[in-house]
Design a protein around this motif. Structure first.
Motif, PDB file in Angstrom:
ATOM      1  N   PHE A 192       0.833  -1.201   0.000  1.00 42.17           N
ATOM      2  CA  PHE A 192       0.000   0.000   0.000  1.00 42.17           C
ATOM      3  C   PHE A 192       0.871   1.256   0.000  1.00 42.17           C
ATOM      4  N   VAL A 193       1.893   1.278   0.859  1.00 42.55           N
ATOM      5  CA  VAL A 193       2.797   2.433   0.941  1.00 42.55           C
ATOM      6  C   VAL A 193       3.490   2.654  -0.391  1.00 42.55           C
ATOM      7  N   SER A 194       3.890   1.568  -1.040  1.00 46.76           N
ATOM      8  CA  SER A 194       4.562   1.666  -2.345  1.00 46.76           C
ATOM      9  C   SER A 194       3.620   2.241  -3.407  1.00 46.76           C
ATOM     10  N   GLN A 195       2.354   1.785  -3.403  1.00 50.56           N
ATOM     11  CA  GLN A 195       1.380   2.292  -4.369  1.00 50.56           C
ATOM     12  C   GLN A 195       1.104   3.781  -4.138  1.00 50.56           C
ATOM     13  N   ILE A 196       0.978   4.158  -2.876  1.00 50.41           N
ATOM     14  CA  ILE A 196       0.747   5.569  -2.545  1.00 50.41           C
ATOM     15  C   ILE A 196       1.893   6.429  -3.066  1.00 50.41           C
ATOM     16  N   ASP A 197       3.111   5.954  -2.872  1.00 50.60           N
ATOM     17  CA  ASP A 197       4.278   6.718  -3.320  1.00 50.60           C
ATOM     18  C   ASP A 197       4.311   6.831  -4.838  1.00 50.60           C
ATOM     19  N   GLN A 198       4.068   5.715  -5.543  1.00 52.62           N
ATOM     20  CA  GLN A 198       4.172   5.714  -7.004  1.00 52.62           C
ATOM     21  C   GLN A 198       3.084   6.583  -7.636  1.00 52.62           C
ATOM     22  N   ILE A 199       1.832   6.367  -7.232  1.00 56.31           N
ATOM     23  CA  ILE A 199       0.752   7.151  -7.850  1.00 56.31           C
ATOM     24  C   ILE A 199       0.835   8.610  -7.398  1.00 56.31           C
ATOM     25  N   GLY A 200       1.323   8.831  -6.172  1.00 57.05           N
ATOM     26  CA  GLY A 200       1.546  10.215  -5.734  1.00 57.05           C
ATOM     27  C   GLY A 200       2.557  10.917  -6.616  1.00 57.05           C
ATOM     28  N   ARG A 201       3.601  10.198  -7.024  1.00 54.86           N
ATOM     29  CA  ARG A 201       4.579  10.760  -7.959  1.00 54.86           C
ATOM     30  C   ARG A 201       3.924  11.056  -9.309  1.00 54.86           C
ATOM     31  N   ASP A 202       3.045  10.149  -9.749  1.00 53.58           N
ATOM     32  CA  ASP A 202       2.331  10.362 -11.012  1.00 53.58           C
ATOM     33  C   ASP A 202       1.495  11.633 -10.951  1.00 53.58           C
ATOM     34  N   VAL A 203       0.802  11.826  -9.827  1.00 55.08           N
ATOM     35  CA  VAL A 203      -0.018  13.029  -9.671  1.00 55.08           C
ATOM     36  C   VAL A 203       0.846  14.279  -9.796  1.00 55.08           C
ATOM     37  N   GLU A 204       1.986  14.275  -9.108  1.00 54.69           N
ATOM     38  CA  GLU A 204       2.883  15.435  -9.153  1.00 54.69           C
ATOM     39  C   GLU A 204       3.390  15.690 -10.569  1.00 54.69           C
ATOM     40  N   GLU A 205       3.775  14.625 -11.262  1.00 60.95           N
ATOM     41  CA  GLU A 205       4.291  14.762 -12.624  1.00 60.95           C
ATOM     42  C   GLU A 205       3.217  15.288 -13.577  1.00 60.95           C
ATOM     43  N   HIS A 206       2.000  14.719 -13.485  1.00 56.37           N
ATOM     44  CA  HIS A 206       0.928  15.149 -14.393  1.00 56.37           C
ATOM     45  C   HIS A 206       0.473  16.578 -14.091  1.00 56.37           C
ATOM     46  N   ARG A 207       0.534  16.966 -12.824  1.00 53.57           N
ATOM     47  CA  ARG A 207       0.143  18.349 -12.484  1.00 53.57           C
ATOM     48  C   ARG A 207       1.119  19.350 -13.066  1.00 53.57           C
ATOM     49  N   GLN A 208       2.392  18.994 -13.105  1.00 59.07           N
ATOM     50  CA  GLN A 208       3.405  19.892 -13.662  1.00 59.07           C
ATOM     51  C   GLN A 208       3.213  20.095 -15.160  1.00 59.07           C
ATOM     52  N   ARG A 209       2.644  19.095 -15.834  1.00 62.66           N
ATOM     53  CA  ARG A 209       2.422  19.198 -17.279  1.00 62.66           C
ATOM     54  C   ARG A 209       1.177  20.012 -17.628  1.00 62.66           C
ATOM     55  N   LEU A 210       0.332  20.227 -16.634  1.00 60.81           N
ATOM     56  CA  LEU A 210      -0.944  20.915 -16.889  1.00 60.81           C
ATOM     57  C   LEU A 210      -0.797  22.415 -16.664  1.00 60.81           C
ATOM     58  N   ASP A 211      -1.228  23.199 -17.633  1.00 58.30           N
ATOM     59  CA  ASP A 211      -1.265  24.667 -17.507  1.00 58.30           C
ATOM     60  C   ASP A 211      -2.727  25.076 -17.350  1.00 58.30           C
ATOM     61  N   ILE A 212      -3.141  25.308 -16.107  1.00 56.72           N
ATOM     62  CA  ILE A 212      -4.556  25.601 -15.827  1.00 56.72           C
ATOM     63  C   ILE A 212      -5.034  26.853 -16.551  1.00 56.72           C
ATOM     64  N   LEU A 213      -4.158  27.841 -16.688  1.00 51.31           N
ATOM     65  CA  LEU A 213      -4.560  29.104 -17.305  1.00 51.31           C
ATOM     66  C   LEU A 213      -4.871  28.965 -18.793  1.00 51.31           C
ATOM     67  N   LYS A 214      -4.508  27.847 -19.394  1.00 54.16           N
ATOM     68  CA  LYS A 214      -4.826  27.619 -20.811  1.00 54.16           C
ATOM     69  C   LYS A 214      -6.116  26.834 -20.992  1.00 54.16           C
ATOM     70  N   LEU A 215      -6.725  26.422 -19.884  1.00 55.58           N
ATOM     71  CA  LEU A 215      -8.006  25.726 -19.957  1.00 55.58           C
ATOM     72  C   LEU A 215      -9.134  26.737 -20.142  1.00 55.58           C
ATOM     73  N   PRO A 216     -10.311  26.294 -20.617  1.00 56.44           N
ATOM     74  CA  PRO A 216     -11.464  27.199 -20.637  1.00 56.44           C
ATOM     75  C   PRO A 216     -11.696  27.784 -19.247  1.00 56.44           C
ATOM     76  N   TYR A 217     -12.086  29.028 -19.207  1.00 59.62           N
ATOM     77  CA  TYR A 217     -12.167  29.763 -17.937  1.00 59.62           C
ATOM     78  C   TYR A 217     -13.037  29.045 -16.909  1.00 59.62           C
ATOM     79  N   ARG A 218     -14.144  28.448 -17.349  1.00 63.07           N
ATOM     80  CA  ARG A 218     -15.067  27.830 -16.393  1.00 63.07           C
ATOM     81  C   ARG A 218     -14.479  26.593 -15.732  1.00 63.07           C
ATOM     82  N   PHE A 219     -13.430  26.018 -16.331  1.00 65.90           N
ATOM     83  CA  PHE A 219     -12.789  24.845 -15.735  1.00 65.90           C
ATOM     84  C   PHE A 219     -11.581  25.202 -14.860  1.00 65.90           C
TER      85      PHE A 219
END
Length: 634
Positions: free
Chosen positions: A137-164
Motif C-alpha cells: 500500500f505504501v509503495s502504491q501511494i508513493d508511485q501514484i503520488g509521484r504520477d499526480v505530481e508529474e501530471h500536475r506539472q504538465r498541466l497549464d490551468i490558465l490555458k483551460l477554458p475559464y469555467r474549468f
C-alpha cells in the motif's frame, strides 16, 4: 460496380466506427460533466457532512468515465495541439484527473469497511495503523503520488477554458495531503509505537503568557504511545522540574536583565521564535533535570484543548461532582481550577493538577469510543491546529522532522527571499495579561524607488482591562489568588521583529520604561537590540510596558536590502512572507504598497483597495503564516 462496393464497405465501416466512437466519447464526456456539480459540492462542502461511501461511489463513477475517455482519446492526443492551446491541454488535464482519482481510490479498501452498515462506526486503531503501514500500500501511494505530481506539472490551468480553471484550482488543495501521505505513511509505525513504546516530551503551553515558542511552559510531562492501544499521559507543574543543584546554562539575556533569572530552566526553554530550536533547548534542559531522552516534543496550548474537546464532544472530568466540559466552558473550567482550593496549604503545589486530569480524560474518551467519525474529526482538528500554531511537533529523527518541514508544519523560521516580517512578543511580567491584549500590525512598503525600498512598521498594543492599578513589576500572585486577577495587571513585553537580512533601521518610536516600573530598577531608555538570534534574519528588539486601559504603538522605519522586488522584463514582483506568533489566535493586518506613478498593479490579493499607485490590503491572519504576492508593470 462490384469494385466500388468493395471500396465502399471499408469506408462505411470506418464511418460507422467513427460515429460509434464519437457518440461513445460524447456520451461519456456528458456524463462526466453531469458529475461535475457533485464533485464540486464535495470538494467545497463541509468535511463533517461528507459521507465517505458516497464519495467513493462518486469517484468510481468518475474513474469509469475517465477510463473510457482515455481509451478513446489516446490515439488522437498527438494531433490535438494543432487545434490550439486549449485542445493541447485535454491530455494533461484528463491524465491529471485520472491519477488523482486513482490515488483517492487506493484508500477505498482501507476506509470503506469502517463505514459499512452494522459495524456501528467503531474502529480498531491498531489494525488500522497496520493496514496503512503495509508495504504494498505504501509503495502504491508513493508511485501514484509521484504520477499526480508529474501530471500536475504538465498541466497549464490558465490555458483551460475559464469555467474549468476554478475546478482544477479547487483540486490543487489536495496536493499537500498527497505529498504528506507519501512521506508520513512509511514512518507511521514508528510514530505510533507499532514496533515498541514511543515516548514524547509533552509541553502544556499557556498562551495567556506568550513566549517565542508559543506560550509559557506551564506543565511538562510524557506522552507514551504503544500501538495506539496503550496511550498514557503524565503532566506535572513545570516548576517541579527545577533542580537548582544541577548545572543549568545561563538564560537568554532578556530573561537575565528584566526577570533577573540566573538559570535557564526547562519552563523557560521555549524562548526562541524558531520552534525546532525551542524544542531542542527544552529537551536539553529537561535532560539536565531528569536525564530522560524522548523521541520528540509535542506542545499544545489552551486553544488546542478547546478545539480537541469540540472534536471529541463533551467529556466528564469529575464523576463525583458530575462535572462536564465542552468547547464553550473548557477555558473557564481551566481558569477556575487553577484558582480553586486557595485556602489549602498545598494550593501552590497542586494548582495545575487539572491539566493532567483533563489530558487523561480526553485520551481515555477517544480510546473508549473509537468512533471513526470522531477519529476523523480529531485528525482534521489536529491538522488545523498545526496550521494555526496551537499544536507544535518536533521529532529528533531527522527523517521525521524533514516530513514536517516539507509540509511547513515544523514551525521553523527561515528566510526564503523577498520581504519578511515576524513579530514576536514575550511576556516578562509574571502574569497572564496576553489574554486581554489586542494587537494590530500596520505595514507600509514604499517601492517607488526600486533601488531603495523603505518600510514603515507599526505594532499597536491595546490593553482591554479597565481596572486602574499601579505597574509593579514583581513575581507575585497577589493578595486575592484568582486567575482573572493575573490578567488585571500591566503588560511587560520583550518584543522582537525579524526582518530580511541586511535591513537597516532608519528611525523608531518607542516609549521609555522607567526604572521604578522594572524589577531591575534600571530605566529602559529605548536602546534597541539588533543582534539576531536567528540565522539569516535581521532582528530588532526592545521593551514595552503597557498600563491597563491604555494603548501604545511601536514604530520602526527601515531600509530593505536590494532584491526585494524581482523584475522580469518591465514587470515587478513583490513577495511578502508574514508569520503569526505561535499561540496567538489571530492578528489583524493592514498592508500598504506604493509603486511608481507610471506603473499599475497587475496581480494582487482579492479585497484590496487600489487608489492609483497605492494598494491597501486588510485581513485577519489566523494561520501560522501567509504569503502575499503583488506584481505591477507600466
Amino acid at each position: 460496380m462490384k469494385k466500388k462496393w468493395l471500396v465502399s464497405i471499408p469506408l462505411l465501416l470506418l464511418i460507422g466506427l467513427l460515429a460509434v466512437w464519437s457518440w461513445n466519447t460524447a456520451k461519456t464526456a456528458y456524463h462526466l460533466m453531469g458529475l461535475r456539480s457533485e464533485i464540486k459540492a464535495v470538494i467545497g462542502g463541509d468535511p463533517d457532512n461528507i459521507e465517505p461511501l458516497y464519495v467513493f461511489s462518486l469517484l468510481n463513477s468518475v474513474n469509469q468515465d475517465l477510463y473510457v475517455l482515455q481509451r478513446n482519446l489516446t490515439p488522437i492526443y498527438p494531433i490535438l495541439p494543432i487545434f490550439g492551446r486549449m485542445a493541447a491541454q485535454v491530455e494533461p488535464a484528463l491524465t491529471y484527473l485520472d491519477s488523482l482519482v486513482n490515488f483517492a481510490l487506493l484508500y477505498e479498501p482501507k476506509i470503506r469497511p469502517l463505514f459499512n452498515e452494522g459495524l456501528q462506526n467503531h474502529v480498531d486503531l491498531a489494525n488500522l495503523i497496520d493496514s496503512f503501514s503495509e508495504k504494498e500500500f505504501v509503495s502504491q501511494i508513493d508511485q501514484i503520488g509521484r504520477d499526480v505530481e508529474e501530471h500536475r506539472q504538465r498541466l497549464d490551468i490558465l490555458k483551460l477554458p475559464y469555467r474549468f480553471q476554478d475546478d482544477f484550482k479547487l483540486l490543487d488543495k489536495y496536493l499537500p495531503f498527497i505529498n504528506l501521505s507519501r512521506e508520513i505513511l512509511p514512518q507511521l509505525g514508528s510514530l505510533t509505537g507499532a514496533d515498541k513504546k514511543t515516548d514524547y516530551l509533552l509541553l502544556a503551553l499557556n498562551h495567556d503568557e506568550l513566549r517565542g515558542g508559543g506560550g509559557f511552559i506551564t506543565a511538562i510531562g510524557m506522552l507514551s504511545v504503544q500501538n495506539l492501544t496503550n496511550i498514557s499521559i503524565d503532566l506535572q507543574d513545570s516548576y517541579s522540574f527545577d533542580d537548582l543543584s544541577k548545572d543549568y546554562p545561563l538564560p537568554p539575556l532578556p530573561l537575565q536583565t528584566y526577570m533577573l533569572a540566573d538559570y535557564w530552566l526547562p519552563r523557560d526553554g521555549n524562548w526562541s521564535a524558531d520552534f525546532p530550536e525551542s524544542a531542542r533547548t527544552v529537551q536539553m534542559l529537561y535532560q539536565i533535570s531528569r536525564n530522560e531522552k524522548m523521541k520528540g516534543v509535542i506542545a499544545f496550548d489552551q486553544e488546542a484543548v478547546r478545539q480537541i474537546v469540540a472534536a471529541v464532544g463533551p467529556i466528564q472530568v469529575d464523576p463525583q461532582s458530575n462535572t462536564w466540559v465542552n468547547q464553550d466552558n473548557i477555558l473557564n473550567y481551566m481558569q477556575e481550577s487553577w484558582g480553586s482550593n486557595v485556602d489549602s496549604s498545598d494550593w501552590w503545589r497542586n494548582r495545575k493538577d487539572f491539566i493532567s486530569i483533563l489530558g487523561k480524560v480526553i485520551v481515555q474518551s477517544v480510546m473508549d469510543s473509537r468512533d471513526i467519525n470522531q477519529v476523523t474529526r480529531l485528525a482534521r482538528t489536529s491538522l488545523n491546529l498545526l496550521k494555526q500554531g496551537h499544536l507544535m511537533l518536533y521529532f529528533n529523527d531527522p527523517k521525521l522532522e524533514s516530513v514536517l518541514a516539507s509540509q511547513g508544519f515544523d514551525h521553523g523560521v527561515s528566510y526564503q527571499g523577498g520581504d519578511f516580517i515576524y513579530w514576536v512578543d514575550s511576556n516578562i511580567g509574571f502574569n497572564k495579561v496576553d489574554a486581554v491584549i489586542e494587537r494590530e500590525l500596520k505595514y507600509t512598503i514604499d517601492l517607488r524607488d526600486p533601488m531603495q525600498a523603505n518600510a514603515d512598521l507599526i505594532m499597536q498594543f491595546t490593553h482591554q482591562n479597565q481596572s486602574g492599578i499601579p505597574c509593579e513589576h514583581i513575581a507575585t500572585y497577589g493578595e486575592e489568588i484568582a486567575y482573572q486577577k493575573m490578567m488585571e495587571r500591566c503588560y511587560w513585553d520583550y518584543w522582537r521583529v525579524y526582518l530580511p537580512p541586511g535591513s537597516q533601521l532608519i528611525d523608531y518610536e518607542s516609549a521609555i520604561v522607567p526604572g521604578e516600573n522594572l524589577l531591575n530598577s534600571q530605566t529602559w531608555e529605548g536602546q534597541l537590540d539588533q543582534l539576531s538570534d536567528l540565522m539569516d534574519l535581521s532582528m530588532i528588539g526592545g521593551l514595552l510596558m503597557l498600563p491597563t486601559a491604555s494603548q501604545q504603538k511601536i514604530r520602526l522605519t527601515y531600509q530593505l536590502p536590494d532584491g526585494i522586488v524581482i523584475f522580469k522584463g518591465t514587470k515587478g514582483y513583490y513577495h511578502l512572507d508574514l508569520k503569526k506568533q505561535l499561540g496567538l489566535n489571530a492578528l489583524p493586518v493592514e498592508i500598504t504598497v506604493k509603486i511608481p506613478n507610471d506603473y499599475q498593479f497587475v496581480d494582487y490579493p482579492a479585497d484590496s483597495q487600489i487608489n492609483q499607485n497605492s494598494l491597501v490590503y486588510k485581513f485577519l491572519l489566523t494561520g501560522s503564516d501567509d504569503h502575499l504576492i503583488i506584481s505591477y508593470q507600466p
